[in-house]
Design a protein around this motif. Sequence first.
Motif, PDB file in Angstrom:
ATOM      1  N   ALA A  53       0.833  -1.193   0.000  1.00 17.16           N
ATOM      2  CA  ALA A  53       0.000   0.000   0.000  1.00 17.16           C
ATOM      3  C   ALA A  53       0.872   1.249   0.000  1.00 17.16           C
ATOM      4  CB  ALA A  53      -0.911   0.003   1.232  1.00 17.16           C
ATOM      5  N   THR A  54       0.310   2.351  -0.479  1.00 17.53           N
ATOM      6  CA  THR A  54       1.032   3.617  -0.479  1.00 17.53           C
ATOM      7  C   THR A  54       0.863   4.375   0.831  1.00 17.53           C
ATOM      8  OG1 THR A  54      -0.838   4.868  -1.384  1.00 17.53           O
ATOM      9  CG2 THR A  54       0.632   3.791  -2.962  1.00 17.53           C
ATOM     10  N   GLY A  55      -0.113   3.942   1.645  1.00 14.14           N
ATOM     11  CA  GLY A  55      -0.373   4.661   2.880  1.00 14.14           C
ATOM     12  C   GLY A  55      -1.138   5.955   2.659  1.00 14.14           C
ATOM     13  N   THR A  56      -1.787   6.097   1.501  1.00 14.86           N
ATOM     14  CA  THR A  56      -2.559   7.291   1.178  1.00 14.86           C
ATOM     15  C   THR A  56      -3.958   6.882   0.721  1.00 14.86           C
ATOM     16  OG1 THR A  56      -1.993   7.359  -1.183  1.00 14.86           O
ATOM     17  CG2 THR A  56      -0.424   8.362   0.358  1.00 14.86           C
ATOM     18  N   ASP A  59      -4.912   4.212  -2.024  1.00 14.91           N
ATOM     19  CA  ASP A  59      -5.164   2.794  -1.764  1.00 14.91           C
ATOM     20  C   ASP A  59      -6.646   2.457  -1.859  1.00 14.91           C
ATOM     21  OD1 ASP A  59      -2.445   2.428  -1.323  1.00 14.91           O
ATOM     22  OD2 ASP A  59      -2.616   2.828   0.816  1.00 14.91           O
ATOM     23  N   ARG A  60      -7.509   3.398  -1.512  1.00 14.40           N
ATOM     24  CA  ARG A  60      -8.945   3.160  -1.631  1.00 14.40           C
ATOM     25  C   ARG A  60      -9.354   3.111  -3.095  1.00 14.40           C
ATOM     26  NH1 ARG A  60     -12.716   6.151   2.658  1.00 14.40           N
ATOM     27  NH2 ARG A  60     -14.057   4.561   1.741  1.00 14.40           N
ATOM     28  N   VAL A  61      -8.660   3.876  -3.926  1.00  5.14           N
ATOM     29  CA  VAL A  61      -8.965   3.897  -5.351  1.00  5.14           C
ATOM     30  C   VAL A  61      -8.532   2.594  -6.016  1.00  5.14           C
ATOM     31  CG1 VAL A  61      -8.526   5.111  -7.527  1.00  5.14           C
ATOM     32  CG2 VAL A  61      -8.784   6.405  -5.410  1.00  5.14           C
ATOM     33  N   THR A  62      -7.385   2.057  -5.584  1.00  9.26           N
ATOM     34  CA  THR A  62      -6.869   0.826  -6.184  1.00  9.26           C
ATOM     35  C   THR A  62      -7.469  -0.426  -5.553  1.00  9.26           C
ATOM     36  OG1 THR A  62      -4.989   0.812  -4.642  1.00  9.26           O
ATOM     37  CG2 THR A  62      -4.667   1.902  -6.769  1.00  9.26           C
ATOM     38  N   GLY A  63      -8.264  -0.256  -4.511  1.00  7.95           N
ATOM     39  CA  GLY A  63      -8.872  -1.417  -3.877  1.00  7.95           C
ATOM     40  C   GLY A  63      -7.996  -2.076  -2.844  1.00  7.95           C
ATOM     41  N   GLY A  64      -7.105  -1.313  -2.218  1.00  5.25           N
ATOM     42  CA  GLY A  64      -6.291  -1.860  -1.134  1.00  5.25           C
ATOM     43  C   GLY A  64      -4.807  -1.860  -1.380  1.00  5.25           C
ATOM     44  N   GLY A  65      -4.372  -1.391  -2.527  1.00  2.58           N
ATOM     45  CA  GLY A  65      -2.947  -1.353  -2.809  1.00  2.58           C
ATOM     46  C   GLY A  65      -2.642  -1.958  -4.165  1.00  2.58           C
ATOM     47  N   ILE A  66      -1.349  -2.167  -4.407  1.00  4.73           N
ATOM     48  CA  ILE A  66      -0.869  -2.693  -5.684  1.00  4.73           C
ATOM     49  C   ILE A  66      -0.293  -4.080  -5.443  1.00  4.73           C
ATOM     50  CG2 ILE A  66       0.720  -2.290  -7.609  1.00  4.73           C
ATOM     51  CD1 ILE A  66       0.618   0.689  -6.885  1.00  4.73           C
ATOM     52  N   THR A  67      -0.632  -5.017  -6.306  1.00  5.71           N
ATOM     53  CA  THR A  67      -0.210  -6.402  -6.111  1.00  5.71           C
ATOM     54  C   THR A  67       0.895  -6.776  -7.082  1.00  5.71           C
ATOM     55  OG1 THR A  67      -1.940  -7.161  -7.620  1.00  5.71           O
ATOM     56  CG2 THR A  67      -2.458  -7.121  -5.277  1.00  5.71           C
ATOM     57  N   ALA A  68       1.628  -7.817  -6.732  1.00  7.60           N
ATOM     58  CA  ALA A  68       2.668  -8.343  -7.607  1.00  7.60           C
ATOM     59  C   ALA A  68       2.051  -8.810  -8.908  1.00  7.60           C
ATOM     60  CB  ALA A  68       3.381  -9.503  -6.915  1.00  7.60           C
ATOM     61  N   GLY A  69       2.737  -8.556 -10.018  1.00  9.52           N
ATOM     62  CA  GLY A  69       2.236  -8.956 -11.314  1.00  9.52           C
ATOM     63  C   GLY A  69       1.227  -8.003 -11.913  1.00  9.52           C
ATOM     64  N   PHE A 213      -5.011  18.079  -6.684  1.00 13.57           N
ATOM     65  CA  PHE A 213      -5.244  17.172  -7.800  1.00 13.57           C
ATOM     66  C   PHE A 213      -5.992  15.932  -7.321  1.00 13.57           C
ATOM     67  CE2 PHE A 213      -1.135  15.830  -6.116  1.00 13.57           C
ATOM     68  CZ  PHE A 213      -1.193  14.432  -6.137  1.00 13.57           C
ATOM     69  N   ALA A 214      -6.720  15.345  -8.239  1.00 15.66           N
ATOM     70  CA  ALA A 214      -7.495  14.143  -7.965  1.00 15.66           C
ATOM     71  C   ALA A 214      -6.976  13.006  -8.826  1.00 15.66           C
ATOM     72  CB  ALA A 214      -8.975  14.376  -8.258  1.00 15.66           C
ATOM     73  N   VAL A 215      -7.110  11.782  -8.339  1.00 14.90           N
ATOM     74  CA  VAL A 215      -6.718  10.604  -9.105  1.00 14.90           C
ATOM     75  C   VAL A 215      -7.856   9.587  -9.023  1.00 14.90           C
ATOM     76  CG1 VAL A 215      -5.479   9.680  -7.110  1.00 14.90           C
ATOM     77  CG2 VAL A 215      -5.022   8.742  -9.368  1.00 14.90           C
ATOM     78  N   ALA A 216      -8.210   9.012 -10.167  1.00  8.94           N
ATOM     79  CA  ALA A 216      -9.347   8.096 -10.218  1.00  8.94           C
ATOM     80  C   ALA A 216      -9.200   7.150 -11.395  1.00  8.94           C
ATOM     81  CB  ALA A 216     -10.659   8.860 -10.340  1.00  8.94           C
ATOM     82  N   ARG A 217      -9.816   6.006 -11.280  1.00  7.74           N
ATOM     83  CA  ARG A 217      -9.936   5.074 -12.394  1.00  7.74           C
ATOM     84  C   ARG A 217     -11.094   5.535 -13.256  1.00  7.74           C
ATOM     85  NH1 ARG A 217      -8.666  -0.556 -12.628  1.00  7.74           N
ATOM     86  NH2 ARG A 217      -8.821  -1.167 -14.827  1.00  7.74           N
ATOM     87  N   PRO A 218     -10.922   5.668 -14.575  1.00  8.61           N
ATOM     88  CA  PRO A 218     -12.019   6.112 -15.429  1.00  8.61           C
ATOM     89  C   PRO A 218     -13.257   5.237 -15.244  1.00  8.61           C
ATOM     90  CG  PRO A 218      -9.968   6.113 -16.655  1.00  8.61           C
ATOM     91  CD  PRO A 218      -9.664   5.480 -15.329  1.00  8.61           C
ATOM     92  N   GLY A 219     -14.389   5.893 -15.059  1.00  8.84           N
ATOM     93  CA  GLY A 219     -15.638   5.184 -14.864  1.00  8.84           C
ATOM     94  C   GLY A 219     -15.973   4.878 -13.423  1.00  8.84           C
ATOM     95  N   SER A 220     -15.034   5.169 -12.504  1.00 15.14           N
ATOM     96  CA  SER A 220     -15.267   4.908 -11.088  1.00 15.14           C
ATOM     97  C   SER A 220     -15.652   6.204 -10.378  1.00 15.14           C
ATOM     98  CB  SER A 220     -14.013   4.313 -10.442  1.00 15.14           C
ATOM     99  OG  SER A 220     -14.162   4.228  -9.035  1.00 15.14           O
ATOM    100  N   SER A 221     -16.513   6.091  -9.382  1.00 12.02           N
ATOM    101  CA  SER A 221     -16.923   7.260  -8.607  1.00 12.02           C
ATOM    102  C   SER A 221     -15.961   7.558  -7.467  1.00 12.02           C
ATOM    103  CB  SER A 221     -18.333   7.043  -8.044  1.00 12.02           C
ATOM    104  OG  SER A 221     -18.350   5.905  -7.187  1.00 12.02           O
ATOM    105  N   GLU A 222     -15.067   6.630  -7.151  1.00 14.37           N
ATOM    106  CA  GLU A 222     -14.118   6.823  -6.047  1.00 14.37           C
ATOM    107  C   GLU A 222     -12.884   7.555  -6.548  1.00 14.37           C
ATOM    108  OE1 GLU A 222     -13.520   7.369  -2.802  1.00 14.37           O
ATOM    109  OE2 GLU A 222     -14.291   5.367  -2.338  1.00 14.37           O
ATOM    110  N   ARG A 223     -12.590   8.689  -5.900  1.00 11.26           N
ATOM    111  CA  ARG A 223     -11.414   9.484  -6.274  1.00 11.26           C
ATOM    112  C   ARG A 223     -10.652   9.875  -5.014  1.00 11.26           C
ATOM    113  NH1 ARG A 223     -13.869  14.066 -10.214  1.00 11.26           N
ATOM    114  NH2 ARG A 223     -15.542  14.038  -8.685  1.00 11.26           N
ATOM    115  N   ALA A 224      -9.348   9.924  -5.155  1.00 15.18           N
ATOM    116  CA  ALA A 224      -8.495  10.389  -4.057  1.00 15.18           C
ATOM    117  C   ALA A 224      -8.080  11.820  -4.350  1.00 15.18           C
ATOM    118  CB  ALA A 224      -7.269   9.502  -3.918  1.00 15.18           C
ATOM    119  N   LEU A 225      -7.990  12.617  -3.297  1.00 18.12           N
ATOM    120  CA  LEU A 225      -7.723  14.045  -3.431  1.00 18.12           C
ATOM    121  C   LEU A 225      -6.484  14.417  -2.639  1.00 18.12           C
ATOM    122  CD1 LEU A 225      -9.036  16.649  -4.649  1.00 18.12           C
ATOM    123  CD2 LEU A 225     -10.161  16.960  -2.445  1.00 18.12           C
TER     124      LEU A 225
END
Length: 278
Positions: A53-56, A59-69, A213-225
């Motif tokens: 996780a990034t500790g920011t 992580d909510r936008v990515t669904g809990g962090g980044i996984t191997a692969g 700035f905001a970061v979000a996955r296109p099509g998702s309503s969850e954004r980090a600010l």
Amino acid sequence: MTGGQPEERRRGAQRVGATALAEAIARIEGRFGARAVARASDAERHRALRRFATGTSFDRVTGGGITAGETLALAGEGGKLTLALRTVAGAQRDGGMVLWVDRAASFDPLAAARAAVDLERLVVVRARSREAALLAAAAALRGEGYRLVVVDAGPSFGAHLAADECAPLVPMVRGSPASLVIVAEERPRAMPAYVVERVTWERRFGRTVGWTFAVARPGSSERALFHAGALGRDLVDLGSSSARAEAPASSDGGVTALKIAEHFASGHTSELPVERAS
């Protein structure tokens, strides 16, 4: 004698099948790296153990962090490099090594240190060509020494490296113990992307001193600010869009988290002026 022939043929077929399978696995691992082939149960357990996780709020936008692969791109403007550095710090938290491919020769070690990056566990490759950048990233993904590989494609006007030109790396990262993050201005089509965009500007006496700035996955309503300040000020995590209404106001009279959140919630993408003496 006759009754034993079908059994021998069956065993012979099993030996031929096992040999062919072993050769196929060897070819796959030779091309894509060790552990490119794994049992489904082992692969799922491996992914869970190698999530970081990034500790920011990202992580909510990515669904809990980044996984191997996993491969993802940070595309857009106004904060993607800062967010990428926070991702590096997250990958290093448990002792992981990170490779940063710097196509534009713009890596800033001071900014990395402010983002809590351990420079002793970061290898920076300043690739002078597209081929060199892809070769360095591929070598790291095929090995087992890195937890994260970041490719900074550089600004689009410099014709350094387009995000979609990194598409040959995607098959290599599958089954790798590392994750791959591409940082680019233009959104790629060949891999999942998170769009980074400026939401507001903070100005004092006519000068820009920060932005949100905001970061979000296109099509998702969850954004980090996030709020980033000029002149090396720390990145401020303002939370996710689902929690923005609860962001507390600061007491210094500057751009408060609440004010930014309300501006963000209203859908504005304009300047947020603040005129006060420092």
